[in-house]
Each structure stands twice: as C-alpha cells, then as structure tokens.
Design an enzyme around this catalytic site. Structure first.
Site, mmCIF file in Angstrom:
data_model
loop_
_atom_site.group_PDB
_atom_site.id
_atom_site.type_symbol
_atom_site.label_atom_id
_atom_site.label_comp_id
_atom_site.label_asym_id
_atom_site.label_seq_id
_atom_site.Cartn_x
_atom_site.Cartn_y
_atom_site.Cartn_z
ATOM 1 N N GLU A 1 88.599 53.968 57.110
ATOM 2 C CA GLU A 1 89.478 54.505 56.047
ATOM 3 C C GLU A 1 89.630 56.027 56.092
ATOM 4 O OE1 GLU A 1 88.367 52.630 52.300
ATOM 5 O OE2 GLU A 1 88.974 50.671 53.080
ATOM 6 N N GLU B 1 88.645 44.551 57.699
ATOM 7 C CA GLU B 1 87.858 44.460 56.453
ATOM 8 C C GLU B 1 88.661 43.812 55.346
ATOM 9 O OE1 GLU B 1 85.701 48.064 55.125
ATOM 10 O OE2 GLU B 1 86.144 47.424 53.078
#
Length: 515
Positions: free
Chosen positions: A253, A358
C-alpha cells in the site's frame, strides 16, 4: 474420524457420498462455523475425477452445508430447465496461478497458541492434499499492523551497507518454522511472496515507521539503493532456512505512506517514484543477485488505482523489463468496477499478470472485526473472487491465515476477520464460512487451469466462472446470492446436459472429465 453416509437422490440416481462432517456451531451471524481440535476436523479429502459421463457436485450453503458432495450423470437430452449454461472451451482466457493466505506475525502467534496436534490440524486444513491445498503464502517483511511491536530488520541508524541486517525472533521462531511445516504438508512447492510495510526509520523522511513518509533522497540515491538491497538480504536470510520466494511486491500500500498521520507501518511511493526505484535500484539489484527469477509485482494496493498506476510504471521500458505482475487489494472495490480497472489494465498490458494480494472481511468501520458464522462474508468472498477471475485475475490471496476471537493481535487495534479463528483457551479453532468460499476455488482450480467462455440462455442472478484444467476436466463455480433456488442445466457439447440446481445462498463447484 466420524463418517456419515449421505444418500442423495439426484436426477433418479442414488449416489453415496462419504463426508467427514462439519461440527457446526451457530453464533447467530447467519450461518455456522465448523469446530476443529487436535483430533477432529471436517475435511474435503482428496478429490478424484468421476467416471466419464458422470459429474461431481460440491455445495456449501447458508443453511449449513459445507462442501457436501454428490454425484450425477450427464443426460443425452435437455432437462427443460429455463436456464441453460453453455461451456465454450474454444473461448480461452487467462491461466490460474492459485490461491492462498498470509503468514503474518499475528497468524503465527494464534497458530502457535494451540497444542501441537491442533497446530498440525490447522496447517493441514490449508496446505495438505486432504485440505484445501493453498499454493500461495504472503509473508510480511518485518512488522506490520498485525504484529505486537514495531521493528524492521535494520534498525541500526545509518547502516547503509546493512551490516547489522538480521531477521527478527518473529521470523526465526514463528514464521519460518510454520512455513517449513506448511511446505512439508503440501504436495507441491508452496509459492511464497514477500511484502514490506516500511523501511527502517533512518531511511525515511519522517524518521518513523508510521505516518506520512517516504525514502529520503531520490531513486538512484543511497537510500533507495539500500532499500533495494534490504529486499535481497531478506531473500538471502530466508534461503538459509531452505525457504525460497516465488515473488515480491514493490511494497504494501504505497499510497498509505502518502497519508498524513497514517496510523501504522507504511512507506510512501507515487507511481513515478515506484517506477524509478524499480528501474534504477530494485530491478537491477534483483537481476544481479542470486534471485533473478523472483517475480516482481507492482502496486500491492487498491485496484481503484488501476489502470493509472500501471500506465505510469509499465510505460517506462527501463522499469517494465523488471516487472512480472500487478498485485492489488480488495478494499474500496465498490468505487472501482472490475471491468474499468482490471480488464482495462489487462488489455493495456496483457503480458503482466493480475494477482489479488490482500483481502479480508471485517475491515469496514461499519461492520468491524470477527463475525463467527457470517454467511454474508462468505458470499462477499465468492462474489469478489468470481468477479476478479472473470476479469483476467490469475490468483487471490486472503489476509491473515488465523486470528483470535478479537480479530488480532494487532498493535493499532485494527481488528478484522479471518477464515480461521482460534480459541486457544479451549485448544480449538473455528473454520469460518469464508474458509469454504476459498475452498470452492483453491481445491479445484489447479495451477494452469484456463478460464473459458460461459454463456447463458437467459439473464440470471447466478454468478458463474468456468475452467478447463490440465487433466482435461471442466470446473464450473456458481454463486447464488439470491433467496430462491435456481434450477439450471449445463450444456457441454462433448457430453450432453448436466442437470443441476443452486440452493438459495449457496456456492457450488461442479467437476467432470471431458476425455
């Protein structure tokens, strides 16, 4: 093992299916969990192909079915069902890589809180030929929010040569032993991929692992070069334990580290700095290391950022030559339709695979944490996986392999749900409905299975994805999120008509040989 004999009357043929039954427990969240301990756990077992002209059906449902098996026969003539699903093997799409979950610090703590017998049982559920046969494991490089402390592997300031690089106790005593045990249970080599959350604080503009911060200097400079070498040192250290990595992501991220006051470990990159770091530092570093075959996935962030992020990185020939795939997360998908993010990216860059890195339930502040037995969350998983696969995605990785009943541990209390929830006080674990959602894909879609065309005789609420496997068998996965049972037939030109029905709120996997 307790075995039950199920007599299932299907299209005039009585079939007998033996199943190790789910020990069901209802916590009032719509469906049931299956309780497992050191000596007992329901298991799908090994799945052989049915005889030619026969098909196998596996169903899980809100009413409590969990991979319940039945067998039936193809018919020469149409059953007259209003909905006909036609398999079109000549329409070929992407090949599947596989499915899995993440060996976080939290997952290892929960698994190791059980007795050794229960630990083995849990690992078997995921990795063994009798379990759901996960192929992929995501491994965080050092700490993330699902850790109990903040650390990296190089916390000594100004150690640009990484002379003090060292794995943590979490690696040596927790992650590595469990990964080795998982590999020993698996019939095939596991495919590990690593993701880093943050660089050491001394390499960063904000001097901290959390919050808004990126690497000091610029790509090509000493900080960026050291950060690239950190990845290679990680691979070298794990190699000493006979654990090799199939892949890496360019960092978890990257947009999180661009957010003011971000609450846990993050490292900010823009697509431009990620592009230049890969082109100048990480790519050449990996290429000249002992690990040039390691697949590099960019992004590792929400698909909302596609196709723009991919355009920036992959339109640069120097960066693109080192990249193999594009990893993405499932959060905020409601704002990012699959066709305009995933399929658009695939058509722009067909040589780079798309891979879900994810996903978890219970992350949304409006519906937070663990919900034992939630069927809605099982449907969310199956819906998302089908949608991804039908838009050129090659695999899908769940988040924590196991959490406790709080949805932790997590040092910032960012509690979420997991496919397995551990209750160490009773030495048991609960397999959530989401575990079975994963099973309907991971158990049946072998590596190199190829998605093929599926068409419908009329509009339907069913969500469907079809595949041809390397053993020339066909797999059809069907999700019914409606309150109604849906009767259908599948037309396979080589065999005829498969009569079927999808119960309300169910996931169905059909398997048959086309030889």
């Amino acid at each position: 093992m307790k075995e039950t004999v199920l007599f299932i009357l299907l299209t005039g043929v009585i079939t007998i299916a033996r199943a190790e039954e789910c020990q069901a427990l209802n916590f009032g969240h719509g469906s049931v969990v299956c309780v497992c301990n050191a000596t007992y756990c329901d298991s799908v077992g090994r799945i052989g192909l049915p005889d030619p002209g026969q098909f196998l059906s596996y169903v899980s449902s809100k009413t409590g079915s969990r991979l319940v098996k039945s067998q039936g026969q193809f018919q020469k003539n149409s059953t007259g069902a209003a909905l006909r699903i036609t398999l079109n093997p000549s329409q070929k799409y992407q090949r599947i890589k596989g499915f899995g979950g993440a060996m976080t610090d939290a997952a290892t703590m929960n698994i190791q809180s059980l007795s050794s017998g229960a630990q083995d049982q849990l690992l078997r559920q995921y990795f063994s030929p009798d379990g759901i046969e996960y192929r992929f494991v995501r491994v965080p490089m050092a700490s993330c929010d699902f850790s109990t402390r903040l650390y990296t592997y190089a916390d000594t300031p100004d150690d640009y040569e990484l002379k003090n690089f060292t794995l943590a106790k979490e690696d040596i005593h927790m992650k590595i032993p469990l990964l080795q045990r998982a590999q020993a249970l698996s019939a095939q080599p596991l495919k590990l991929f690593a993701s880093a959350w943050s660089a050491p604080a001394w390499l960063k503009t904000n001097g901290a692992l959390t919050g808004k911060g990126s690497l000091k200097g610029k790509p090509g400079g000493k900080e960026y070069k050291t950060w690239a070498q950190y990845y290679i040192r990680f691979l070298e250290e794990y190699q000493k334990y006979n654990l090799s990595f199939w892949g890496l992501t360019s960092g978890n991220e990257p947009t999180a580290g661009e957010m003011t006051n971000y609450s846990f470990q993050a490292l900010g990159f823009t697509p431009e700095t990620q592009r230049d770091w890969i082109a100048l530092d990480l790519g050449p570093g990996l290429h000249s290391s002992s690990f040039p075959q390691t697949r590099l996935m960019i992004l590792d962030d929400n698909r909302l950022l596609l196709p723009q992020w991919a355009k920036v990185v992959l339109s640069d020939i120097q960066a693109a030559r080192y990249v193999h795939g594009i990893g993405f997360h499932w959060y905020l998908n409601n704002f990012a339709p699959a066709d305009i993010t995933l399929t658009t990216t695939h058509h722009l860059y067909p040589d780079y695979f798309l891979f879900g890195t994810e996903a978890c339930a219970g992350w949304n502040p409006l519906d937070r944490g663990v919900r034992l037995g939630s069927w809605d969350r099982a449907e969310d998983y199956a819906h998302d996986i089908i949608q991804d696969l039908n838009n050129y995605v090659t695999g899908w990785t769940d988040w924590n392999l196991a959490l406790n009943q709080d949805g932790g541990p997590n040092w910032v209390k960012n509690f979420v749900d997991s496919t397995i929830i551990v209750d160490s006080s009773k030495d048991i674990f609960y397999k959530q409905p989401t575990f079975y959602s994963m099973a309907h894909f991971s158990k049946f879609l072998w590596e190199e299975s190829q998605r093929v065309g599926v068409s419908f005789s009329q509009h339907t609420s069913l969500e469907i994805s079809g595949y041809i496997r390397s053993d020339a068998s066909a797999v059809l996965i069907i999700l019914n999120r409606s309150d109604e049972e849906v009767q259908f037939e599948v037309w396979d030109q080589t065999l005829g008509f498969l009569p079927g029905s999808a119960p309300p709120h169910s996931i169905l996997t059909l398997l048959w040989s086309r030889r």
